[in-house]
Structure formats: structure tokens, C-alpha cells
Design an enzyme around this catalytic site. Structure first.
Site, PDB file in Angstrom:
ATOM      1  N   ARG A 318       0.847  -1.195   0.000  1.00 24.01           N
ATOM      2  CA  ARG A 318       0.000   0.000   0.000  1.00 24.01           C
ATOM      3  C   ARG A 318       0.886   1.250   0.000  1.00 24.01           C
ATOM      4  O   ARG A 318       0.588   2.236  -0.660  1.00 24.01           O
ATOM      5  CB  ARG A 318      -0.939  -0.015   1.224  1.00 24.01           C
ATOM      6  CG  ARG A 318      -1.878  -1.224   1.215  1.00 24.01           C
ATOM      7  CD  ARG A 318      -2.646  -1.359   2.513  1.00 24.01           C
ATOM      8  NE  ARG A 318      -1.768  -1.571   3.657  1.00 24.01           N
ATOM      9  CZ  ARG A 318      -2.166  -1.604   4.924  1.00 24.01           C
ATOM     10  NH1 ARG A 318      -3.440  -1.442   5.218  1.00 24.01           N
ATOM     11  NH2 ARG A 318      -1.296  -1.816   5.912  1.00 24.01           N
ATOM     12  N   ASP A 364       0.854   4.023   6.215  1.00 25.22           N
ATOM     13  CA  ASP A 364       0.693   5.422   6.630  1.00 25.22           C
ATOM     14  C   ASP A 364       1.892   6.313   6.307  1.00 25.22           C
ATOM     15  O   ASP A 364       1.857   7.514   6.570  1.00 25.22           O
ATOM     16  CB  ASP A 364       0.414   5.463   8.140  1.00 25.22           C
ATOM     17  CG  ASP A 364      -0.912   4.798   8.477  1.00 25.22           C
ATOM     18  OD1 ASP A 364      -1.877   5.021   7.725  1.00 25.22           O
ATOM     19  OD2 ASP A 364      -0.965   4.050   9.451  1.00 25.22           O
TER      20      ASP A 364
HETATM   21  N1  HAX Z   1       9.767   3.354  15.613  1.00 26.22           N
HETATM   22  C1  HAX Z   1      10.313   3.089  16.820  1.00 26.22           C
HETATM   23  N2  HAX Z   1      10.197   1.923  17.462  1.00 26.22           N
HETATM   24  C2  HAX Z   1       9.507   0.952  16.827  1.00 26.22           C
HETATM   25  C3  HAX Z   1       8.949   1.141  15.569  1.00 26.22           C
HETATM   26  C4  HAX Z   1       9.075   2.409  14.958  1.00 26.22           C
HETATM   27  N3  HAX Z   1       8.515   2.698  13.792  1.00 26.22           N
HETATM   28  N4  HAX Z   1       8.339  -0.012  15.197  1.00 26.22           N
HETATM   29  C5  HAX Z   1       8.505  -0.876  16.224  1.00 26.22           C
HETATM   30  N5  HAX Z   1       9.205  -0.295  17.213  1.00 26.22           N
HETATM   31  C6  HAX Z   1       9.523  -0.845  18.522  1.00 26.22           C
HETATM   32  C7  HAX Z   1       8.226  -1.136  19.282  1.00 26.22           C
HETATM   33  O1  HAX Z   1       7.708   0.072  19.883  1.00 26.22           O
HETATM   34  C8  HAX Z   1       8.659  -2.159  20.284  1.00 26.22           C
HETATM   35  O2  HAX Z   1       9.339  -1.510  21.327  1.00 26.22           O
HETATM   36  P1  HAX Z   1       9.159  -1.990  22.862  1.00 26.22           P
HETATM   37  O3  HAX Z   1       9.502  -3.433  22.863  1.00 26.22           O
HETATM   38  O4  HAX Z   1      10.092  -1.121  23.606  1.00 26.22           O
HETATM   39  O5  HAX Z   1       7.720  -1.752  23.199  1.00 26.22           O
HETATM   40  C9  HAX Z   1       9.686  -2.960  19.485  1.00 26.22           C
HETATM   41  O6  HAX Z   1      10.133  -2.101  18.407  1.00 26.22           O
HETATM   42  C10 HAX Z   1       9.172  -4.244  18.891  1.00 26.22           C
HETATM   43  O7  HAX Z   1       8.063  -3.971  18.088  1.00 26.22           O
HETATM   44  P2  HAX Z   1       7.744  -4.804  16.774  1.00 26.22           P
HETATM   45  O8  HAX Z   1       7.676  -6.259  17.161  1.00 26.22           O
HETATM   46  O9  HAX Z   1       8.688  -4.447  15.688  1.00 26.22           O
HETATM   47  O10 HAX Z   1       6.340  -4.248  16.347  1.00 26.22           O
HETATM   48  P3  HAX Z   1       4.922  -4.456  17.016  1.00 26.22           P
HETATM   49  O11 HAX Z   1       4.261  -5.574  16.323  1.00 26.22           O
HETATM   50  O12 HAX Z   1       4.982  -4.514  18.497  1.00 26.22           O
HETATM   51  O13 HAX Z   1       4.222  -3.064  16.650  1.00 26.22           O
HETATM   52  C11 HAX Z   1       3.636  -1.223  15.290  1.00 26.22           C
HETATM   53  C12 HAX Z   1       3.847  -2.741  15.342  1.00 26.22           C
HETATM   54  C13 HAX Z   1       3.010  -0.858  13.951  1.00 26.22           C
HETATM   55  C14 HAX Z   1       2.672  -0.813  16.404  1.00 26.22           C
HETATM   56  C15 HAX Z   1       5.004  -0.518  15.457  1.00 26.22           C
HETATM   57  O14 HAX Z   1       5.857  -0.872  14.398  1.00 26.22           O
HETATM   58  C16 HAX Z   1       4.883   0.993  15.558  1.00 26.22           C
HETATM   59  O15 HAX Z   1       4.606   1.517  16.650  1.00 26.22           O
HETATM   60  N6  HAX Z   1       5.075   1.736  14.401  1.00 26.22           N
HETATM   61  C17 HAX Z   1       4.914   3.158  14.370  1.00 26.22           C
HETATM   62  C18 HAX Z   1       3.437   3.519  14.366  1.00 26.22           C
HETATM   63  C19 HAX Z   1       2.795   3.159  13.050  1.00 26.22           C
HETATM   64  O16 HAX Z   1       3.306   3.427  11.989  1.00 26.22           O
HETATM   65  N7  HAX Z   1       1.603   2.536  13.128  1.00 26.22           N
HETATM   66  C20 HAX Z   1       0.814   2.195  11.941  1.00 26.22           C
HETATM   67  C21 HAX Z   1       0.886   0.721  11.570  1.00 26.22           C
HETATM   68  C22 HAX Z   1       0.079   0.392  10.352  1.00 26.22           C
HETATM   69  C23 HAX Z   1      -1.354   0.498  10.648  1.00 26.22           C
HETATM   70  O17 HAX Z   1      -1.947  -0.257  11.394  1.00 26.22           O
HETATM   71  N8  HAX Z   1      -1.988   1.480  10.108  1.00 26.22           N
HETATM   72  O18 HAX Z   1      -3.262   1.686  10.362  1.00 26.22           O
END
Ligand code: HAX
Length: 425
Positions: A318, A364
Site C-alpha cells: 500500500r 501510513d
Molecule cells: N519506531 C520506533 N520503534 C519501533 C517502531 C518504529 N517505527 N516499530 C517498532 N518499534 C519498537 C516497538 O515500539 C517495540 O518496542 P518496545 O519493545 O520497547 O515496546 C519494538 O520495536 C518491537 O516492536 P515490533 O515487534 O517491531 O512491532 P509491534 O508488532 O509490536 O508493533 C507497530 C507494530 C506498527 C505498532 C510498530 O511498528 C509501531 O509503533 N510503528 C509506528 C506507528 C505506526 O506506523 N503505526 C501504523 C501501523 C500500520 C497500521 O496499522 N496502520 O493503520
């Protein structure tokens, strides 16, 4: 009866019978085990849900009923609704029939305008949108029929009725929220000559010279419709709907999950981050400057919005769709140029952090820059656009769930001491 309903009435009973047989023969087959880390970790990777509308392989990204996103990106959101539900793209007659159905159901009750008007002027647009959907609950044909008494095999038909009623009204509601919330003037009436996406742009009052905005809107609304069943908004919606709450409760509730910054709100957060970077460095930053700002963000304990994903381990297709669109139409926009550069830098930065499972951009990371470039600058509104589209996927998943007769969602929780006992601690 609409052609969509006719098609579903033929297909669904066959699929339901097949599933019944399949379950009878294979119901005891183990598909997933759950570790303690998964129980404390948002159930990542636990295979415990059914969703036939779309699938997200970690190494590929969104596939809708067998079609990769790129193969259907030029289709309209209405066509996607048909595809999600039936597994087939509509022919011209079916497409026109669905458009007529939506047009016929598009009138929004006056009390919805009054409720939006009554909300505080600084309400978040998502709170306004979800409230507007919820306040229409009394119109539910499913709830009315349920109260009268309805056979289970009729549930999906009334869910479809409610879905069409809601989807038909969403562009007008969302457009009014935009105009009201951001002081854009009076409500604009829909135009019968326009399709669902173009009408949305028209009712928002945006500049659509040469169909420029409505073409982008079509891509935007098509790309965001569905993303399998386990994402937070779809899963929340499915849980609500499993109680036989009607489609108004279901869509409004599911979209409350979309309003969170780790989910749909990331698109507003992402553009905010891009604009902050530009402001800090006085224009399109260099790659070194982006890298510096990325580390500053991370060292402040914040996430870089638009990057990472709970399931995906590659660039989100996307994002690729929006990136390609921007490369074709927006390369002279400083905001898009910055997004393009961020894409070359941030994955390298996030890739250095061991705990991050996926350093690549998600849906996003780029869409907001395109909207901004085309003149839609009120980024707290962006998740409403996402919601208008995602309502289509939530509706399709809920109709199918009712046709399959999926029961009340009720996984089992355990207290920490039980997990400790299980681990032998
Ligand atoms: N920036 C900084 N840290 C990040 C990160 C990013 N973009 N992506 C993951 N991490 C961190 C997590 O916060 C987590 O830290 P903690 O263990 O300290 O809590 C660690 O890396 C492991 O996370 P992960 O296993 O890689 O990812 P998750 O499955 O837990 O989370 C998320 C997935 C999308 C929530 C996460 O990558 C994130 O917070 N991204 C930024 C927000 C974002 O872009 N959200 C939109 C996602 C798409 C969506 O659903 N759109 O609607």
C-alpha cells in the site's frame, strides 16, 4: 433485489455448506500453539481467526481475494466491496447496480447534522465521525428484524442492508465533518453524476480540476479497504459484531480502534513528523539531517510513525502504491520529496535496532504527503479518510461472519500466577 445480494444469495449457502463439511472432518487439526510471550505480546502470530476477504502474508503484503493490491489499485472502492464479499470483480452491470443502490441510500438523517453541530468545535474529527455513525443506530434494519424474530440464515441479508445504508452515507458525513471542523463553510449536496469517491471530494469542496483529487481519492479509498481479520480495527469490529450488535455499533466501534496512534492515526502522526523535519532543517532535509532527526526521535523514546508493522516484514504494497503515485504526480512537492528521502534513510536506521521486527514503511508513511500536496492540509482529518475506506472491509467481514454463523468471540484469559504455574516457576 440488488445484483450483489443475488450473487451472495447464490454463493454463500454453498460456501457455508463447504465450511460445515470441512469443520466436521478437520475441526480437531491443530493450527497454532500459543507461547507465554504471545499471550503478553498482543497475540502476534496466533492463528485463531477466520477471514476470507483478504490475507496479509508477511513477505508479500495485502492480497484481496487472490488479487495483489497492484492488480486492483485502479478499481473503485465500490468494486472492492463487491470483490471482498463475493470473491469476484463486478461486471459493468453489477457495478452500475451497486452504484445505484448506494446513491438511493445516500440521504443522511437531519439529526446527524444536528449531533455533529452540537459537538465541541475542537473535537477530534474521528470522534465526530464515529459518533455520527453510532447515532444512526436506530436506523438498523438488522436490529429491527432481530427484535421481530429472524432466522439465523437471514442475518447476513440484514447485515448487508445496514452496510449499504451506512457506506452510502459515509462520504456525505465525512465531508460535512471536514467543512464544519475546519471552517470551510456550508454543507455541499451530493451530485448524482459523480461516483462515490468523486462525490466525497465534491462534498468536501476540494479543488478537483481535471479529476486530480478524485483520482487520488479513488486510489486512497481502494488501498485502505481491508487488511485481513487480525488488525486492531477489524478484530475489534468482529468481536463487537459477534455479539450480534448491528452494523452501526460494529463499524463505529471498530473505527475507535483505528483512531489510535499505533494504528490508523499513524498517518496524521507521520505527516506531522515529516513537516517537523522540514521545519527543523528549513526545507527538504538532506539524508544526513533525516538520519539525525530519526535518532533524536528514537532517543526521546518515541516511535517513527509510518514505519514498522505487526505482521509485515517487507515494504507495505500500500505504501508502494502511494509512493508510485507520488513519483508520477508529485515529485515537485517538497513534502513528497521529503517522504521519498525518509524512505531511503529510516529503514536503515530502524534496521540497526535489534528489537524492531520490521524497519519498512507501512500504509501510513506516504499517503498524508499526497493529500497535503493536493491541498488537504488538515492532517487531523486523515484518519477519517482511512475510516471511510476501512468501513467497507469491516462491513464485508461482518456480513460474511454472520453468513458463516461464527459464534460469540470469547478467547480465554489467565492471570499471571497461572502462566507462572504453567511455566513451572
Ligand atoms: N519506531 C520506533 N520503534 C519501533 C517502531 C518504529 N517505527 N516499530 C517498532 N518499534 C519498537 C516497538 O515500539 C517495540 O518496542 P518496545 O519493545 O520497547 O515496546 C519494538 O520495536 C518491537 O516492536 P515490533 O515487534 O517491531 O512491532 P509491534 O508488532 O509490536 O508493533 C507497530 C507494530 C506498527 C505498532 C510498530 O511498528 C509501531 O509503533 N510503528 C509506528 C506507528 C505506526 O506506523 N503505526 C501504523 C501501523 C500500520 C497500521 O496499522 N496502520 O493503520
Amino acid at each position: 433485489m440488488s445484483l450483489l445480494k443475488e450473487k451472495l444469495a447464490k454463493k454463500l449457502p454453498i460456501e457455508v455448506a463447504e465450511i460445515k463439511e470441512f469443520l466436521k472432518a478437520n475441526g480437531k487439526t491443530v493450527v497454532s500453539e500459543v507461547t507465554i510471550a504471545q499471550a503478553y505480546g498482543g497475540m502476534r502470530g496466533v492463528k485463531g481467526l477466520v477471514c476470507d476477504t483478504s490475507v496479509v502474508p508477511p513477505d508479500k503484503g495485502l492480497i484481496i481475494r487472490g488479487y495483489e493490491l497492484n492488480d486492483v489499485i485502479d478499481r473503485s472502492p465500490e468494486e472492492l466491496f463487491f470483490l471482498l464479499l463475493t470473491g469476484e470483480l463486478p461486471n459493468d452491470e453489477e457495478k452500475a447496480d451497486l452504484s445505484n443502490e448506494l446513491w438511493a441510500r445516500g440521504t443522511v438523517p437531519d439529526y446527524v447534522w444536528a449531533v455533529i453541530e452540537a459537538m465541541p468545535s475542537d473535537s477530534h474529527p474521528m470522534a465526530m465521525f464515529n459518533t455520527a455513525i453510532l447515532v444512526m443506530q436506530k436506523e438498523s434494519k438488522f436490529s429491527a428484524q432481530y427484535a421481530k424474530g429472524m432466522a439465523k440464515d437471514k442475518y447476513w441479508e440484514y447485515m448487508l442492508e445496514d452496510s449499504l445504508d451506512i457506506i452510502a452515507k459515509l462520504p456525505a458525513i465525512a465531508a460535512f465533518i471536514y467543512r464544519k471542523r475546519f471552517g470551510k463553510g456550508e454543507r455541499i449536496e451530493a451530485n448524482k453524476d459523480y461516483d462515490w469517491s468523486k462525490n466525497y471530494v465534491h462534498m468536501m469542496g476540494l479543488d478537483d480540476t481535471n479529476d486530480k483529487f478524485s483520482n487520488l481519492m479513488r486510489v486512497y479509498l481502494t488501498a485502505h479497504t481491508d487488511h485481513e481479520g487480525g488488525n486492531a480495527s477489524a478484530f475489534s469490529a468482529a468481536t463487537i459484531n459477534s455479539t450480534l450488535s448491528d452494523m452501526y455499533y460494529t463499524i463505529s466501534g471498530g473505527l475507535n480502534a483505528l483512531a489510535g496512534p499505533l494504528h490508523g492515526l499513524a498517518n496524521q502522526e507521520c505527516l506531522k513528523w515529516v513537516l517537523e523535519t522540514m521545519e527543523k532543517f528549513g526545507g527538504v532535509p538532506t539524508e544526513e539531517q533525516i538520519e539525525k532527526y530519526a535518532w533524536e526521535t528514537l532517543n526521546a523514546g518515541k516511535v517513527i510513525p509510518g514505519y514498522g508493522h505487526a505482521v509485515l516484514r517487507v515494504v507495505d504494497p500500500r505504501f508502494t502504491a502511494f509512493h508510485n503515485y507520488g513519483k508520477e504526480h508529485c515529485m515537485d512537492s517538497p513534502v513528497f520529496q521529503t517522504v521519498d528521502k525518509v524512505f531511503t534513510v529510516v529503514p536503515k536506521v530502524l534496521g540497526q535496532i535489534k528489537k524492531i521486527s520490521n524497519p519498512w514503511p507501512n500504509v501510513d508513511a506516504g499517503s498524508g504527503a499526497l493529500l497535503y500536496t493536493y491541498g488537504l492540509k488538515e492532517f487531523s482529518y486523515y484518519t477519517v479518510l482511512f475510516s471511510v475506506s476501512r468501513s467497507i472491509g469491516i462491513a464485508a467481514q461482518s456480513i460474511i461472519a454472520r453468513a458463516y454463523g461464527l459464534p460469540l468471540t470469547r478467547p480465554k484469559s489467565l492471570p499471571t500466577f497461572r502462566f507462572k504455574e504453567i511455566a513451572g516457576v
